[in-house]
Design an enzyme around this catalytic site. Structure first.
Site, PDB file in Angstrom:
ATOM      1  N   MET A 146      -8.924   0.260  -3.981  1.00  9.32           N
ATOM      2  CA  MET A 146      -8.064   1.442  -4.111  1.00  9.32           C
ATOM      3  C   MET A 146      -8.737   2.556  -4.908  1.00  9.32           C
ATOM      4  O   MET A 146      -8.409   3.715  -4.754  1.00  9.32           O
ATOM      5  CB  MET A 146      -6.723   1.058  -4.753  1.00  9.32           C
ATOM      6  N   GLU A 202       1.525  -4.220  -7.324  1.00 11.63           N
ATOM      7  CA  GLU A 202       1.979  -5.349  -8.156  1.00 11.63           C
ATOM      8  C   GLU A 202       0.759  -5.922  -8.874  1.00 11.63           C
ATOM      9  O   GLU A 202       0.268  -6.980  -8.560  1.00 11.63           O
ATOM     10  CB  GLU A 202       2.696  -6.417  -7.313  1.00 11.63           C
ATOM     11  N   GLU A 234      -4.152  -7.307 -16.389  1.00  8.87           N
ATOM     12  CA  GLU A 234      -4.924  -7.510 -15.161  1.00  8.87           C
ATOM     13  C   GLU A 234      -5.452  -6.174 -14.634  1.00  8.87           C
ATOM     14  O   GLU A 234      -5.766  -6.041 -13.462  1.00  8.87           O
ATOM     15  CB  GLU A 234      -4.086  -8.284 -14.126  1.00  8.87           C
TER      16      GLU A 234
END
Lengths: 712, 712
Positions: free
Chosen positions: B437, B452, B461
């Site tokens: 991304m 998510e 994360e």
């Protein structure tokens, strides 16, 4: 001063390093390579120089203006040529201590200022490293409640830049530099607060070996407890402002007596002394705007002079030189055979053998000549190279009591040496016996048995077990020298010893007592306490002392092999409670011993009784019992040390554990101390309403002798 | 009950073990092998039996009479056949819990009694081991001020006898068994004192894995804080006297509601429950001198009944079964490609995707159909196997707002799976894109970007870094889901996690945060505090949000390689102060997160807000930040946690350090807190005279990300 003389190895020599911190006004003039050169030719060893200059600061100020969002941290570019005060120069790098910018605030509550400061520090350390400097002086934290942030930035800078050593510039205590000089008002401040901050910084930085203290000597000295506390810390630099000097009648600058004593003490650690405000103080002293170089040099000359008139080292200091804070495994003379050189070192003690000779003289005198005119039988058990044989013979002459001496030794090489001495010196008065005293069976029973089996903690070289084994050949009315010995201990702080042990990262090392010539140590408690006692002849074998030698022999001959014979009477356990007035951090405890050789003739290694009982005794360094994790104790706290001397039939070992408590105002009801059994000895049992609150406890060290023990 | 059913592996099953401690009067009858057999056939799993009998005791009493010298310890011979209550029998050994003699006093101030007791315990453990027993129950200390001595003897016995597990029998709190049953008077006792003693014992014994607690359930239960405290400890046995049972209207014995809840809680740990005083209580209940076996069995039946009516486990408990207190490394979905099974586990969460769908519904509804009737562009960044694509399509249907979905995924295997789903399910409404991304350049800008990427601590994360990298393709008016997330933390005690970490003895493990389904944990502070927040779209990129995409791309395309692009705006630092009411020992701290997905749709893993915000959310276990050495804190103390989220351009990591303080009555003057800068948030700033005394601090954990980090 030649290049070679700044070799770090040379710091062990008697040279003493003095530096200059140029006044703010003339830094720029002082820091080109000629400036360094002139300072060095002027007699200074180092110059402390700010790494970056006002130009750099103004660049930072521009970018660090507050913007709308305080979380946006402007990136700080490294300094360029016009931002720094010196250039890389291998010739002079070793004479320069870099100074980080005084205006950084690593602990600022404003996250922008803190983050910019952290970047500036990293750039400065990095440039100093590039230039070949070894040390950078960093200003201490500016507030107490952000120490973790300060320490984290310091730690990050240390991690980012290799090798360079960081010196944190700190006041000794809260008072002092804040007080107007000459004021008599002593504000009720917290004398240990600055030390406390330093302790947090180095704890957070995990005792980094690249982190040390630069201590500012104040005009008004803090209490002695603070002076002692800092003495245990790694002080690389003492900063002394020329303004705190007094003028002597001839107009020369001198330090007060109190400051002289401080320097005498701290000079033992060989820190760099860096003089500050020299030009300004000289201007005032000489009432001259342009004082001469010679006038400015007076402070340097005085510090060098002080170093030349350092009080002579004590006998112990002389004997222990080079061994300060160095961990040695205790001797195991029973399990190992010592080499001649080791004996020779011990024989040099000026006091020990004089005391032994005095004890022997008194014992022989008390005993007198026997009715049948037979010489008294003296046994030197563990005779080594024979010093006690000499003592006994001289004491016999002096007391006019004839003796016959058995010199019993189990070390075959020492035995050979003893045979030679008998032939050359002693002849028929002495019989040299090759035997372990525990198995020796002489034809005659012994009147006076003398031994030198004591270790740094008294019983730790197995004197009790050896002498128990030899006791069966003593007459029931016989005398043993020493008659008794006691072990003593006190909790202590030593960052130096702790970091040495920590750096090894081995479980066995934190579970082993070491013999150490202590220097960088602060005793935490108000008094040393006695742990336990051993007496000879042993009263626990006393029930049999009138029975036949056969009984003794049956009981003891097989000591090492026969498990049915117990050494339990030589087990000991004690829990002692120590009062701590000023907060500190416990890294372990120190052990000493005292011994009654005979009557009033004693030996002591306790610092508070050694001068009275055996001044200048040097044979024993203290023993150090480490603990695995340092324990912090606040003001008005208590440390309880539990220690065990344990034995089986193959070995002897110590176990120890620590508990800590703080005393706070409040009712005892519901406290941690509401025991149905009152504590045996309450350190402050004045009945006032004091609550004792548990703070922590250590694990049990060396359980079962797993990590360290003495073999029987 | 068959042999196989006492296989320890089976303890993970739903079986629940109940034992019987025969009454003092009928021990001798109960302990031959027939006795064991009959108890087992009666339905008990184990019988707790004193190892030695009165005959042994009288032998000891004879030898331990005081003699003239208390230092002479009589040797205690091992028990002979007539001294013991059972013989070696491999068939029954597993059904017997040995009980050490109730009359030993390991902590006696009389050194003879202490030493004899230590010998007796060693003999008893040794005999139990010889007989194949796994557990021996040892009476707890009888006084508070000799705990070190007690623990040393226990440790020596554990070291002398292999394998055997020692259960220390302790009251839950000072009150309870001492109080006459039914009394309403609650003496002002110290509820944590017994726990405190236990904590000292296990600390001194260095967290031995062979040492656990046998807890006596009292008639009057202690406060909830005490119940929670013990829940974090290794409880092997719950002792329950039949005398604390009530009678129900039918005359059957039952426990009070409070006791039932206690058992429900503790049964989760699957301890053995051992019933005591069964015969005596049955006699009273049935008013019969010789009650029937069936009457005696009523207590056993009741406990077994309680276990069958255990409240159903919560969603999280069900989901986490088998993972309790098990340390897992956090996922690194950015650096590693996850396997399908991992995705599948996450997709099972009943709550998470419902919340996402609700958030998407609200966002699409708020946005509405665009003026030119073009569908809104939704990007699922990090689409995995596509659950959020499904959520988006369903939300679109429901809101009647047409959308076009980009499903962006960098994991090539998940990408293949997504292509398959597109073909089978989604067709033209979805475009599947194989890209990171952070480098993706779609032809259309995004209206709603949903991800998510949250970890147990929110940002751990790398959600902030990933979304910052994707933000350049969001319309300036675009929405990101989640909109924000916050990290939360609280200091905690977990002897279980600490001893797991300790047993590894690896420096990296104490410097690594772990994901853990917490069970045996006690939260030490009164409230959980927020650490920091991240918002999306990031306001720190906001200044450029109206400029061209080119600017964004120049700034972010090279994020991983170009050192001139800084991730500094994602650094965070916070120091939070936690109030601690009841003393305890800190082994680390627990981290949670909360997230605003959109509007009022939230996710939370904070135990105090999860039910309100996202009940039954199971996808995230908490995160555990360990500390290298446990820190003890007394009653009324404060813990300050400093935590940093740090980044460079290659990785992100956390650093943390802890400071502890105790609040004591007294003036602030000269305290450790006399800062020129007042603390930002004083937990108890009620202006009363309270002094804050420093107790300790930890080192800085994971400096520079040396031991643990997340790769960008």
């Amino acid at each position: 001063m030649s290049e070679a003389s700044v070799d770090p190895d040379k710091r062990m020599s008697s040279l003493y390093y003095v530096g200059l911190q140029p006044d703010q006004s003339n830094i720029e003039a002082a820091i080109d390579s000629d400036g360094v050169l002139s300072a060095v030719t002027d007699g200074y060893d180092v110059l402390s120089v700010p790494i970056t200059n006002a130009h750099f600061r103004s660049g930072i100020s521009r970018i660090s203006q507050p913007v709308s969002d305080p979380a946006i941290v402007p990136p700080v570019a490294p300094p360029i040529y016009s931002d720094v005060n010196f250039a890389p120069n291998t010739t002079y790098a070793q004479h320069i201590f870099g100074m980080a910018a005084q205006w950084i605030e690593l602990d600022s509550p404003d996250p922008r200022i803190a983050a910019v400061s952290a970047q500036v520090l990293k750039h400065e350390l990095s440039f100093a490293y590039f230039c070949g400097l070894s040390y950078v002086i960093v200003p201490g934290p500016t507030r107490r409640n952000n120490v973790a942030l300060y320490a984290e930035s310091l730690n990050a800078a240390l991690a980012a830049v290799p090798h360079i050593n960081v010196i944190v510039h700190l006041a000794m205590a809260e008072t002092g530099i804040e007080e107007p000089s000459g004021s008599d008002v002593q504000a009720p401040v917290d004398a240990m607060s600055i030390w406390d901050i330093w302790n947090s910084i180095r704890t957070i930085c995990d005792y980094s070996s690249r982190l040390s203290v630069g201590l500012q000597v104040p005009a008004k000295l803090p209490p002695q407890t603070v002076v002692s506390r800092w003495f245990a810390e790694p002080i690389t630099v003492l900063f002394i402002s020329a303004k705190i000097f007094l003028s002597n009648p001839k107009g020369y600058p001198v330090l007060s007596k109190a400051h002289q004593y401080l320097l005498f003490k701290y000079m033992k650690m060989k820190p760099y002394t860096i003089l500050q405000d020299v030009r300004e103080a000289t201007q005032i002293r000489t009432s001259s705007k342009l004082p001469s170089k010679q006038d400015e040099k007076a402070y340097l000359i005085y510090i060098r002079h002080l170093h030349t008139i350092l009080p002579a080292p004590t006998a112990v200091e002389k004997f222990g030189r080079g061994y300060q804070d160095y961990l040695q495994n205790p001797l195991q003379p029973l399990a190992d055979n010592l080499e001649s050189g080791t004996y020779e070192v011990f024989e040099k003690d000026p006091v020990k053998y004089a005391q032994y000779e005095k004890a022997l003289f008194q014992a022989l005198s008390d005993r007198g000549t026997s009715p049948n005119d037979q010489p008294l039988v003296v046994a030197v058990v563990g005779a080594g190279r024979g010093p006690l044989v000499g003592c006994a013979l001289r004491a016999s002459d002096k007391a006019k009591v004839p003796i016959f001496v058995y010199a019993v030794e189990k070390n075959p090489n020492a035995y050979t040496y003893l045979l030679q001495r008998k032939e050359l010196e002693w002849q028929n008065n002495v019989e040299v016996v090759f035997a372990d005293m525990r198995n020796w069976n002489p034809v005659r029973k012994i009147d006076v048995m003398v031994s030198e089996l004591l270790g740094s903690f008294g019983d730790n070289e197995l004197s009790p077990e050896c002498l128990d084994g030899a006791q069966r050949v003593l007459k029931s009315t016989g005398i043993m020298i020493p008659q008794s010995y006691t072990s003593h201990f006190i909790p202590a702080m030593s960052p130096k010893i702790f970091s040495t042990i920590k750096s090894q990262n081995r479980e066995d090392i934190v579970n082993t007592p070491y013999v150490v010539m202590l220097q960088a140590v602060d005793l935490l408690a108000m008094e040393i306490k006695q742990a336990w006692e051993f007496r000879h002849p042993s009263p626990y074998l006393g029930a049999n002392s009138k029975s036949s030698a056969v009984t003794h022999e049956r009981r003891y001959d097989g000591l090492r092999m026969d498990d049915s014979v117990s050494n339990d009477h030589n087990n000991r356990h004690v829990k002692a409670r120590f009062s701590v007035e000023n907060r500190g951090i416990m890294h372990g405890f120190v052990g000493y011993f005292e011994s009654v050789l005979y009557g009033d003739v004693e030996l002591s290694t306790r610092p508070d009784t050694i001068n009275k009982k055996s001044k200048d005794l040097v044979s024993w360094f203290p023993i150090w019992f480490p603990i695995s994790s340092p324990l912090y104790v606040p003001d008005d706290s208590e440390i309880e040390i539990s220690i065990w001397r344990k034995t089986d039939n193959r070995k002897v070992w110590y176990e120890w554990s620590i508990e800590t408590f703080v005393l706070v105002p409040g009712p005892r009801l519901g406290s941690n101390d509401g025991d149905p059994m009152p504590p045996e000895s309450s350190a402050r049992s004045n009945g006032s309403s004091t609550k004792r609150v548990r703070l922590g406890c250590s694990k049990l060290h060396n359980p079962g002798g797993k990590y360290s023990s003495m073999s029987l």
